[in-house]
Design an enzyme around this catalytic site. Structure first.
Site, PDB file in Angstrom:
ATOM      1  N   CYS A 190       4.855 -15.153  32.167  1.00 26.06           N
ATOM      2  CA  CYS A 190       4.553 -13.821  32.649  1.00 26.06           C
ATOM      3  C   CYS A 190       3.040 -13.649  32.521  1.00 26.06           C
ATOM      4  CB  CYS A 190       5.245 -12.844  31.922  1.00 26.06           C
ATOM      5  SG  CYS A 190       4.911 -12.758  30.125  1.00 26.06           S
ATOM      6  N   HIS A 191       2.449 -14.485  31.729  1.00 27.88           N
ATOM      7  CA  HIS A 191       0.900 -14.398  31.817  1.00 27.88           C
ATOM      8  C   HIS A 191       0.089 -14.701  33.175  1.00 27.88           C
ATOM      9  CE1 HIS A 191       1.686 -18.429  30.374  1.00 27.88           C
ATOM     10  NE2 HIS A 191       0.634 -18.850  30.717  1.00 27.88           N
TER      11      HIS A 191
END
Length: 285
Positions: free
Chosen positions: A246-247
């Site tokens: 998700c980064h």
């Protein structure tokens, strides 16, 4: 390359924060070292050991221009997949991470009858709590306090049976934080989530290492172009840091945006991945 103790990451995080605030002025090695209270020699050595590249090279990856150019060149996941191909070097998660959702019964009953092993471990980006069922990793979070982190895990699966124990799933997952990915074994995930959340997390797995995607781009890839806000909510509930990347999701403007475990850590993750891809490209598929 051995991972420095997490206190080193705290110093490096300070340096990254300084570089984020001052990268446009291209600060000197001496200026950055002074900001984190280290000698230039010690800082250069420590930083190069952690990132695999010099601070000067790292700031090039850290620059928002990197994220903007990636977003411009990879507007959709479909485009990214075509651009990467089976022989691409950025297929870390396609190659090595396999996601399996928990059954509706497991999801509803809070993990009753599940055995969950867990441990705290050091990584390049600070300490984590990693937990697994017999089927795979169910939880991986960057933490600041072990007791609080364990309570958060137990709140997710209140009926499960917990054991402070290391297993092969955890070991394989933690190996992903090493510099050289050539010998990684497949990492299995066993996650509790709604059908929509599982779809979003599967979509995140298709963003190649070294690339980024926008919330709107993910919504389009899911066939729901108006669901960017719902996509963002599902991303925020991602239970497995780094393995589900998700980064790699940034704002439509190209700004890095926020991150559940801190914007400095997000910038460090993206830049470190870019460094590793340049130095240790994966073998062709």
């Amino acid at each position: 390359m051995s991972a420095p103790h997490h206190t080193h990451f705290e110093q490096i995080a300070e340096a990254i924060a300084f570089l984020q605030a001052n990268f446009q002025s291209q600060p000197s090695l001496e200026a950055v070292a002074a900001a984190v209270h280290l000698s230039p020699y010690h800082f250069q050595r420590l930083f190069s050991e952690w990132a695999g590249v010099s601070p000067k090279k790292f700031v090039q990856y850290l620059s928002l221009d990197y994220a903007k150019s990636q977003l411009k060149n990879r507007q959709t996941l479909l485009h990214t997949a075509h651009a990467t191909g089976l022989s691409g070097t950025g297929r870390l998660h396609d190659l090595f991470v396999q996601l399996e959702g928990m059954t509706p019964g497991e999801y509803k009953n809070g993990g009753a009858a599940l055995r969950i092993n867990y441990q705290c471990a050091e990584t390049l980006f600070g300490p984590v709590l990693v937990a697994s069922t017999p089927k795979g990793i169910c939880h991986l979070q960057f933490i600041s306090d072990e007791s609080t982190a364990l309570q958060a895990l137990q709140a997710r699966f209140p009926q499960a049976h917990y054991h402070s124990q290391t297993d092969k799933h955890q070991q394989q997952a933690l190996e992903i934080f090493q510099a050289d990915w050539q010998n990684l074994k497949k990492i299995k995930l066993h996650l509790a989530g709604t059908p929509f959340q599982i779809k979003v997390w599967e979509c995140l797995l298709k963003i190649p290492q070294g690339g980024v995607q926008s919330y709107g781009g993910l919504a389009q890839a899911l066939g729901q172009p108006n669901a960017a806000r719902a996509v963002g909510s599902a991303i925020g509930k991602n239970p497995v840091a780094f393995l589900i990347p998700c980064h790699r999701v940034i704002q439509n403007t190209g700004q890095l945006g926020g991150y559940r475990w801190g914007s400095v850590r997000k910038a460090a993750l993206l830049a470190w991945e870019a460094c590793q891809q340049e130095q240790y490209p994966l073998a062709s598929g």
